[in-house]
Write a protein that holds these residues in place. Structure first.
Motif, short mmCIF file in Angstrom:
data_model
loop_
_atom_site.label_atom_id
_atom_site.label_comp_id
_atom_site.label_asym_id
_atom_site.label_seq_id
_atom_site.Cartn_x
_atom_site.Cartn_y
_atom_site.Cartn_z
N GLN A 124 0.83 -1.20 0.00
CA GLN A 124 0.00 0.00 0.00
C GLN A 124 0.87 1.25 0.00
O GLN A 124 0.56 2.22 -0.68
CB GLN A 124 -0.93 0.01 1.20
N LEU A 167 2.28 1.87 -3.46
CA LEU A 167 1.24 2.39 -4.35
C LEU A 167 0.98 3.87 -4.10
O LEU A 167 0.83 4.66 -5.04
CB LEU A 167 -0.06 1.60 -4.17
N VAL A 168 0.90 4.25 -2.82
CA VAL A 168 0.65 5.65 -2.47
C VAL A 168 1.79 6.53 -3.00
O VAL A 168 1.55 7.62 -3.54
CB VAL A 168 0.48 5.81 -0.94
N GLU A 210 3.75 5.89 -5.63
CA GLU A 210 3.63 5.95 -7.09
C GLU A 210 2.52 6.89 -7.53
O GLU A 210 2.69 7.68 -8.46
CB GLU A 210 3.41 4.55 -7.67
N TYR A 211 1.37 6.82 -6.85
CA TYR A 211 0.27 7.74 -7.17
C TYR A 211 0.68 9.19 -6.92
O TYR A 211 0.36 10.08 -7.71
CB TYR A 211 -0.99 7.42 -6.35
N GLU A 218 2.90 10.32 -9.76
CA GLU A 218 2.09 10.56 -10.96
C GLU A 218 1.31 11.86 -10.86
O GLU A 218 1.17 12.59 -11.84
CB GLU A 218 1.13 9.40 -11.20
N ASP A 219 0.80 12.16 -9.67
CA ASP A 219 0.00 13.38 -9.46
C ASP A 219 0.86 14.59 -9.11
O ASP A 219 0.31 15.66 -8.83
CB ASP A 219 -1.03 13.14 -8.35
N THR A 222 1.69 13.30 1.28
CA THR A 222 0.43 12.56 1.34
C THR A 222 0.40 11.76 2.64
O THR A 222 1.37 11.78 3.39
CB THR A 222 0.27 11.63 0.11
N ARG A 236 -5.90 5.47 4.57
CA ARG A 236 -6.17 4.45 3.56
C ARG A 236 -6.04 3.02 4.13
O ARG A 236 -6.27 2.07 3.44
CB ARG A 236 -5.21 4.60 2.39
#
Length: 139
Positions: A46, A49-50, A52-53, A56-57, A62, A67
């Protein structure tokens, strides 16, 4: 349980910086002696993934905690040898000192491990002493 500096690491919620992204409220395992930190294995996927997101953003900060599944977090706290929260720092230090003393008693033939444990005991004792002094000064 993950080991470092001769004994177990402590569970905690903290901040990890990965690929120039600060992720807050991450379940981590850390060593109170050498300050090494690892993302807890139960949330590693998890966490990645956070990150990588966020890349991308184009987000620099964050959080992960919101989550996480509360059941998973409860299980993680229960599976950790120690879990540090702000109000129980002294008890965690005492628990870690007791563990290191127990391990020191059984590791006598292993001189390298004994040396690591002695260093760990010295650092933990200093931290406990400083915590007690700061408590006395605040009263």
């Amino acid at each position: 349980m993950i080991y470092c500096c001769g004994a177990s690491m402590i569970g905690k919620i903290g901040t990890i910086v990965r690929k120039q992204v600060s992720v807050h409220q991450v379940p981590v395992l850390y060593c109170p002696v050498c300050q090494k930190r690892h993302v807890h294995p139960a949330v590693k996927e998890q966490f990645e993934l956070v990150v990588e997101y966020a890349i991308e953003d184009r987000v620099k900060e964050t959080t992960l905690y919101d989550r996480l599944d509360p059941k998973m977090l409860k299980k993680w706290k229960e599976s950790s040898f120690s879990f540090e929260e702000e109000d129980n720092q002294e008890s965690i230090l005492r628990e870690q000192i007791d563990l290191a003393l127990d391990l020191l008693r059984i590791c006598k033939p292993d001189y390298d491990w004994a040396d690591l444990l002695k260093i760990r005991l010295k650092v933990l004792s200093e931290k406990l002493r400083n915590l007690e002094i700061s408590k006395e000064n605040s009263c």
